[in-house]
Motif scaffolding. Structure first.
Motif, PDB file in Angstrom:
ATOM      1  N   MET A  38      24.265  41.819  -3.641  1.00  0.00           N
ATOM      2  CA  MET A  38      25.715  41.789  -3.437  1.00  0.00           C
ATOM      3  C   MET A  38      26.430  41.830  -4.775  1.00  0.00           C
ATOM      4  N   GLY A  39      27.511  42.594  -4.779  1.00  0.00           N
ATOM      5  CA  GLY A  39      28.342  42.629  -5.968  1.00  0.00           C
ATOM      6  C   GLY A  39      29.750  42.177  -5.641  1.00  0.00           C
ATOM      7  N   TRP A  40      30.423  41.637  -6.650  1.00  0.00           N
ATOM      8  CA  TRP A  40      31.848  41.311  -6.542  1.00  0.00           C
ATOM      9  C   TRP A  40      32.610  42.247  -7.471  1.00  0.00           C
ATOM     10  N   TYR A  41      33.625  42.885  -6.916  1.00  0.00           N
ATOM     11  CA  TYR A  41      34.500  43.776  -7.653  1.00  0.00           C
ATOM     12  C   TYR A  41      35.921  43.227  -7.588  1.00  0.00           C
ATOM     13  N   ARG A  42      36.756  43.731  -8.476  1.00  0.00           N
ATOM     14  CA  ARG A  42      38.171  43.380  -8.390  1.00  0.00           C
ATOM     15  C   ARG A  42      39.013  44.589  -8.775  1.00  0.00           C
ATOM     16  N   GLN A  43      40.232  44.581  -8.242  1.00  0.00           N
ATOM     17  CA  GLN A  43      41.170  45.657  -8.556  1.00  0.00           C
ATOM     18  C   GLN A  43      42.556  45.079  -8.719  1.00  0.00           C
ATOM     19  N   ALA A  44      43.078  45.239  -9.917  1.00  0.00           N
ATOM     20  CA  ALA A  44      44.445  44.821 -10.209  1.00  0.00           C
ATOM     21  C   ALA A  44      45.373  46.015 -10.025  1.00  0.00           C
ATOM     22  N   PRO A  45      46.646  45.767  -9.772  1.00  0.00           N
ATOM     23  CA  PRO A  45      47.599  46.873  -9.583  1.00  0.00           C
ATOM     24  C   PRO A  45      47.584  47.835 -10.765  1.00  0.00           C
ATOM     25  N   GLY A  46      47.461  49.117 -10.463  1.00  0.00           N
ATOM     26  CA  GLY A  46      47.453  50.132 -11.500  1.00  0.00           C
ATOM     27  C   GLY A  46      46.131  50.319 -12.199  1.00  0.00           C
ATOM     28  N   VAL A  52      32.643  42.924 -11.342  1.00  0.00           N
ATOM     29  CA  VAL A  52      32.810  41.630 -12.000  1.00  0.00           C
ATOM     30  C   VAL A  52      31.468  40.919 -12.144  1.00  0.00           C
ATOM     31  N   ALA A  53      30.702  40.886 -11.063  1.00  0.00           N
ATOM     32  CA  ALA A  53      29.414  40.195 -11.064  1.00  0.00           C
ATOM     33  C   ALA A  53      28.568  40.752  -9.931  1.00  0.00           C
ATOM     34  N   GLY A  54      27.266  40.606 -10.066  1.00  0.00           N
ATOM     35  CA  GLY A  54      26.377  41.065  -9.017  1.00  0.00           C
ATOM     36  C   GLY A  54      25.053  40.338  -9.078  1.00  0.00           C
ATOM     37  N   ILE A  55      24.411  40.260  -7.935  1.00  0.00           N
ATOM     38  CA  ILE A  55      23.076  39.675  -7.858  1.00  0.00           C
ATOM     39  C   ILE A  55      22.230  40.597  -6.991  1.00  0.00           C
ATOM     40  N   ASN A  56      21.080  40.984  -7.511  1.00  0.00           N
ATOM     41  CA  ASN A  56      20.289  41.958  -6.759  1.00  0.00           C
ATOM     42  C   ASN A  56      19.150  41.302  -6.005  1.00  0.00           C
ATOM     43  N   ARG A  57      18.336  42.115  -5.423  1.00  0.00           N
ATOM     44  CA  ARG A  57      17.260  41.630  -4.574  1.00  0.00           C
ATOM     45  C   ARG A  57      16.341  40.675  -5.324  1.00  0.00           C
ATOM     46  N   GLY A  58      16.047  41.000  -6.565  1.00  0.00           N
ATOM     47  CA  GLY A  58      15.142  40.169  -7.340  1.00  0.00           C
ATOM     48  C   GLY A  58      15.793  38.942  -7.951  1.00  0.00           C
TER      49      GLY A  58
END
Length: 120
Positions: free
Chosen positions: A34-42, A48-54
């Motif tokens: 799972m990954g976390w993304y972010r989007q600010a206006p414009g 931002v961060a992610g953790i994979n299977r391993g």
């Protein structure tokens, strides 16, 4: 069918903390990551961060030392603990799966997003 539901966003003062949670159904996070993304206006959406299977974890330089990603395999959830928040952390935050590493494009499945606003 994969469904991702984020929770935990809100308004916080600079220096404060928030904990985001992503509840996954139809996808096993311990397998798919799972990954976390972010989007600010414009701005473009950014990882931002992610953790994979391993269990390998990635953090963007802008959040290292302040954000912590964690996984609960039993609950099939991934949390993002955010501390020492800054106004520039203001954005809509999305969870995304699958996640392999920071070099691979975002996965096919997105949550609806949760707003994080850092302001005094």
């Amino acid at each position: 069918q994969v469904q991702l539901v984020e929770s935990g966003g809100g308004l916080v003062q600079p220096g404060g903390s928030l904990r985001l949670s992503c509840d996954a159904s139809g996808s096993t996070i311990s397998i798919n990551g799972m990954g976390w993304y972010r989007q600010a206006p414009g701005n473009q959406r950014e990882l931002v961060a992610g953790i994979n299977r391993g269990g390998r974890i990635y953090y963007a330089d802008s959040v290292k030392g302040r954000f912590t990603i964690s996984r609960d395999n039993a609950k099939n959830t991934v949390d993002l603990q955010m501390t020492s928040l800054k106004p520039e952390d203001t954005a809509v935050y999305y969870c995304n799966t699958p996640f392999y590493n920071e070099y691979v494009a975002a996965g096919n499945y997105w949550g609806q997003g949760t707003q994080v606003t850092v302001s005094s």
